[in-house]
Design a protein around this motif. Structure first.
Motif, PDB file in Angstrom:
ATOM      1  N   ALA A 134       0.814  -1.139   0.020  1.00  0.00           N
ATOM      2  CA  ALA A 134      -0.018  -0.012   0.078  1.00  0.00           C
ATOM      3  C   ALA A 134       0.882   1.371   0.031  1.00  0.00           C
ATOM      4  O   ALA A 134       1.983   1.508   0.642  1.00  0.00           O
ATOM      5  CB  ALA A 134      -0.914   0.052   1.347  1.00  0.00           C
ATOM      6  N   ASP A 135       0.461   2.321  -0.637  1.00  0.00           N
ATOM      7  CA  ASP A 135       1.200   3.419  -0.873  1.00  0.00           C
ATOM      8  C   ASP A 135       0.596   4.218   0.375  1.00  0.00           C
ATOM      9  O   ASP A 135      -0.401   4.138   1.144  1.00  0.00           O
ATOM     10  CB  ASP A 135       0.678   4.385  -1.851  1.00  0.00           C
ATOM     11  CG  ASP A 135       1.524   3.659  -3.321  1.00  0.00           C
ATOM     12  OD1 ASP A 135       2.368   3.180  -3.357  1.00  0.00           O
ATOM     13  OD2 ASP A 135       0.786   3.803  -4.314  1.00  0.00           O
ATOM     14  N   ASP A 136       1.451   5.438   0.796  1.00  0.00           N
ATOM     15  CA  ASP A 136       1.215   6.379   1.875  1.00  0.00           C
ATOM     16  C   ASP A 136       0.043   7.308   1.545  1.00  0.00           C
ATOM     17  O   ASP A 136       0.516   8.508   1.028  1.00  0.00           O
ATOM     18  CB  ASP A 136       2.260   6.962   2.254  1.00  0.00           C
ATOM     19  CG  ASP A 136       2.337   7.751   3.817  1.00  0.00           C
ATOM     20  OD1 ASP A 136       1.027   7.795   4.135  1.00  0.00           O
ATOM     21  OD2 ASP A 136       3.054   8.550   4.151  1.00  0.00           O
ATOM     22  N   LEU A 137      -1.060   7.006   1.624  1.00  0.00           N
ATOM     23  CA  LEU A 137      -2.230   7.920   1.052  1.00  0.00           C
ATOM     24  C   LEU A 137      -2.271   9.114   1.775  1.00  0.00           C
ATOM     25  O   LEU A 137      -2.856  10.124   1.455  1.00  0.00           O
ATOM     26  CB  LEU A 137      -3.467   7.446   0.966  1.00  0.00           C
ATOM     27  CG  LEU A 137      -3.669   5.963   0.239  1.00  0.00           C
ATOM     28  CD1 LEU A 137      -5.171   5.219   0.082  1.00  0.00           C
ATOM     29  CD2 LEU A 137      -3.382   6.368  -1.294  1.00  0.00           C
ATOM     30  N   LYS A 138      -1.559   9.209   3.050  1.00  0.00           N
ATOM     31  CA  LYS A 138      -1.642  10.397   3.958  1.00  0.00           C
ATOM     32  C   LYS A 138      -0.985  11.774   3.172  1.00  0.00           C
ATOM     33  O   LYS A 138      -1.214  12.606   3.484  1.00  0.00           O
ATOM     34  CB  LYS A 138      -1.133  10.024   5.235  1.00  0.00           C
ATOM     35  CG  LYS A 138      -1.674   9.173   6.220  1.00  0.00           C
ATOM     36  CD  LYS A 138      -1.210   9.149   7.299  1.00  0.00           C
ATOM     37  CE  LYS A 138       0.080   8.385   7.439  1.00  0.00           C
ATOM     38  NZ  LYS A 138       0.250   7.197   7.195  1.00  0.00           N
ATOM     39  N   LYS A 139      -0.093  11.301   2.232  1.00  0.00           N
ATOM     40  CA  LYS A 139       0.488  12.410   1.439  1.00  0.00           C
ATOM     41  C   LYS A 139      -0.449  13.081   0.580  1.00  0.00           C
ATOM     42  O   LYS A 139       0.083  14.050   0.143  1.00  0.00           O
ATOM     43  CB  LYS A 139       1.912  11.649   0.555  1.00  0.00           C
ATOM     44  CG  LYS A 139       2.771  11.022   1.099  1.00  0.00           C
ATOM     45  CD  LYS A 139       4.183  10.648   0.416  1.00  0.00           C
ATOM     46  CE  LYS A 139       5.232  10.138   1.246  1.00  0.00           C
ATOM     47  NZ  LYS A 139       6.196   9.524   0.527  1.00  0.00           N
ATOM     48  N   ILE A 140      -1.359  12.617   0.122  1.00  0.00           N
ATOM     49  CA  ILE A 140      -2.750  13.455  -0.425  1.00  0.00           C
ATOM     50  C   ILE A 140      -3.119  14.344   0.547  1.00  0.00           C
ATOM     51  O   ILE A 140      -3.719  13.799   1.632  1.00  0.00           O
ATOM     52  CB  ILE A 140      -3.808  12.266  -1.086  1.00  0.00           C
ATOM     53  CG1 ILE A 140      -3.019  11.406  -2.102  1.00  0.00           C
ATOM     54  CG2 ILE A 140      -4.641  13.078  -1.718  1.00  0.00           C
ATOM     55  CD1 ILE A 140      -3.916  10.328  -2.586  1.00  0.00           C
ATOM     56  N   SER A 141      -3.191  15.841   0.169  1.00  0.00           N
ATOM     57  CA  SER A 141      -3.768  16.543   1.079  1.00  0.00           C
ATOM     58  C   SER A 141      -5.374  16.307   1.370  1.00  0.00           C
ATOM     59  O   SER A 141      -5.996  15.978   0.329  1.00  0.00           O
ATOM     60  CB  SER A 141      -3.636  18.138   0.505  1.00  0.00           C
ATOM     61  OG  SER A 141      -4.280  19.213   1.010  1.00  0.00           O
ATOM     62  N   GLY A 142      -5.677  16.306   2.404  1.00  0.00           N
ATOM     63  CA  GLY A 142      -7.089  15.916   2.797  1.00  0.00           C
ATOM     64  C   GLY A 142      -7.265  14.447   3.396  1.00  0.00           C
ATOM     65  O   GLY A 142      -8.289  14.092   4.202  1.00  0.00           O
ATOM     66  N   GLY A 144      -5.803  11.744   6.333  1.00  0.00           N
ATOM     67  CA  GLY A 144      -5.268  11.657   7.352  1.00  0.00           C
ATOM     68  C   GLY A 144      -5.385  10.193   7.736  1.00  0.00           C
ATOM     69  O   GLY A 144      -5.703   9.308   6.932  1.00  0.00           O
ATOM     70  N   PRO A 145      -4.643   9.881   8.860  1.00  0.00           N
ATOM     71  CA  PRO A 145      -4.570   8.459   9.239  1.00  0.00           C
ATOM     72  C   PRO A 145      -5.773   7.584   9.451  1.00  0.00           C
ATOM     73  O   PRO A 145      -5.631   6.380   8.910  1.00  0.00           O
ATOM     74  CB  PRO A 145      -3.908   8.396  10.606  1.00  0.00           C
ATOM     75  CG  PRO A 145      -3.186  10.082  10.676  1.00  0.00           C
ATOM     76  CD  PRO A 145      -3.903  10.687   9.850  1.00  0.00           C
ATOM     77  N   LYS A 146      -7.005   8.255   9.818  1.00  0.00           N
ATOM     78  CA  LYS A 146      -7.976   7.486   9.985  1.00  0.00           C
ATOM     79  C   LYS A 146      -8.715   7.288   8.628  1.00  0.00           C
ATOM     80  O   LYS A 146      -9.290   6.180   8.015  1.00  0.00           O
ATOM     81  CB  LYS A 146      -9.124   8.223  10.711  1.00  0.00           C
ATOM     82  CG  LYS A 146      -8.861   8.028  12.150  1.00  0.00           C
ATOM     83  CD  LYS A 146      -8.810   6.973  13.098  1.00  0.00           C
ATOM     84  CE  LYS A 146      -8.702   7.018  14.438  1.00  0.00           C
ATOM     85  NZ  LYS A 146      -9.105   5.408  14.917  1.00  0.00           N
ATOM     86  N   LEU A 147      -8.765   8.341   7.905  1.00  0.00           N
ATOM     87  CA  LEU A 147      -9.442   8.144   6.301  1.00  0.00           C
ATOM     88  C   LEU A 147      -8.582   7.097   5.757  1.00  0.00           C
ATOM     89  O   LEU A 147      -9.133   6.436   4.721  1.00  0.00           O
ATOM     90  CB  LEU A 147      -9.374   9.617   5.921  1.00  0.00           C
ATOM     91  CG  LEU A 147     -10.004   9.772   4.235  1.00  0.00           C
ATOM     92  CD1 LEU A 147     -11.547   9.250   4.429  1.00  0.00           C
ATOM     93  CD2 LEU A 147      -9.907  11.247   3.949  1.00  0.00           C
ATOM     94  N   GLU A 148      -7.117   7.133   5.844  1.00  0.00           N
ATOM     95  CA  GLU A 148      -6.459   6.087   5.059  1.00  0.00           C
ATOM     96  C   GLU A 148      -6.847   4.817   5.375  1.00  0.00           C
ATOM     97  O   GLU A 148      -6.919   3.976   4.393  1.00  0.00           O
ATOM     98  CB  GLU A 148      -4.918   6.464   5.227  1.00  0.00           C
ATOM     99  CG  GLU A 148      -3.948   5.362   4.612  1.00  0.00           C
ATOM    100  CD  GLU A 148      -2.501   5.718   5.176  1.00  0.00           C
ATOM    101  OE1 GLU A 148      -1.736   5.554   4.101  1.00  0.00           O
ATOM    102  OE2 GLU A 148      -2.320   5.933   6.057  1.00  0.00           O
ATOM    103  N   GLN A 149      -7.300   4.548   6.581  1.00  0.00           N
ATOM    104  CA  GLN A 149      -7.573   3.297   7.033  1.00  0.00           C
ATOM    105  C   GLN A 149      -9.008   2.901   6.354  1.00  0.00           C
ATOM    106  O   GLN A 149      -9.059   1.819   5.944  1.00  0.00           O
ATOM    107  CB  GLN A 149      -7.668   3.211   8.622  1.00  0.00           C
ATOM    108  CG  GLN A 149      -6.390   3.088   9.230  1.00  0.00           C
ATOM    109  CD  GLN A 149      -6.724   3.118  10.804  1.00  0.00           C
ATOM    110  OE1 GLN A 149      -7.791   3.209  11.369  1.00  0.00           O
ATOM    111  NE2 GLN A 149      -5.370   2.828  11.578  1.00  0.00           N
ATOM    112  N   VAL A 150      -9.978   3.908   6.384  1.00  0.00           N
ATOM    113  CA  VAL A 150     -11.153   3.721   5.521  1.00  0.00           C
ATOM    114  C   VAL A 150     -10.982   3.381   4.491  1.00  0.00           C
ATOM    115  O   VAL A 150     -11.588   2.379   3.590  1.00  0.00           O
ATOM    116  CB  VAL A 150     -12.124   4.930   5.872  1.00  0.00           C
ATOM    117  CG1 VAL A 150     -13.236   5.063   5.269  1.00  0.00           C
ATOM    118  CG2 VAL A 150     -12.295   5.097   7.313  1.00  0.00           C
TER     119      VAL A 150
END
Length: 198
Positions: A134-142, A144-150
């Motif tokens: 998995a890529d680090d989706l937190k690098k996309i503005s908007g 965060g950690p919780k949203l990345e998990q979702v």
């Protein structure tokens, strides 16, 4: 009806309250002094249950058991009805839940994105192994950690997953996440395309 005799002077002198009473205590045959009054009462036959006390007890027991079983049946029926209603509500709720659909990737879109990203030849083997992670989706503005998990739970794990979204996909994910247009405003798709290039 004969009037009761209120006693004679002799009875009053002896302290009697009336005929048949001696010193205020009634006779053994009529302890309450009711014999005179009951003489004129009509003869009333006894109810059959009163003639046989054992039959009266059996009838009362049968009535009590009948009423108890009726109340128990009512309570058990009410509980069974509530249980059935709860099961139906749970089944209806399960049917209402819409499965999350992932965007269908078209081979042409993947080929276009892969053509834009040029990798050195020696990194191709390593790149294939990295693509499964998995890529680090937190690098996309908007995001965060919780949203990345979702998003990971919804099957969105790589920048390429977000970069391939069409307008319909953006709208669908926006509605599922309840963002009211936030994905388009923050430009997730464009950011993911930039992050894919490195």
């Amino acid at each position: 009806m004969a009037k009761p005799d209120h006693g004679t002077d002799k009875d009053k002198e002896a302290g009697s309250a009336g005929p048949g009473f001696v010193s205020g205590i009634g006779s053994s045959d009529d302890p309450f002094g009711m014999a005179e009054w009951l003489k004129d009462m009509p003869k009333v036959p006894l109810h059959p249950l009163m003639q046989h006390p054992a039959a009266a007890m059996a009838a009362a027991t049968a009535i009590g058991i009948g009423m108890t079983s009726h109340v128990a049946g009512f309570m058990l029926g009410a509980m069974q009805g509530l249980a059935e209603t709860a099961q139906k509500a749970a089944a209806a709720e399960t049917e209402k839940q819409v499965p999350v659909e992932m965007p269908v990737r078209k081979p042409e879109q993947e080929a276009k994105l892969a053509a834009k990203v040029e990798r050195p030849k020696r990194q191709k083997a390593a790149a294939r192994m990295v693509e499964t992670k998995a890529d680090d989706l937190k690098k996309i503005s908007g995001i965060g950690p919780k949203l990345e998990q979702v998003l990971n739970g919804m099957g969105v794990r790589r920048y390429a997953d977000v970069a391939l979204w069409t307008d319909k996909d953006v709208q669908r994910f926006d509605e599922q996440l309840g963002f009211s247009g936030r994905i388009a405003r923050d430009g997730w798709v464009e950011q993911a395309k930039v992050l894919m290039k490195g």
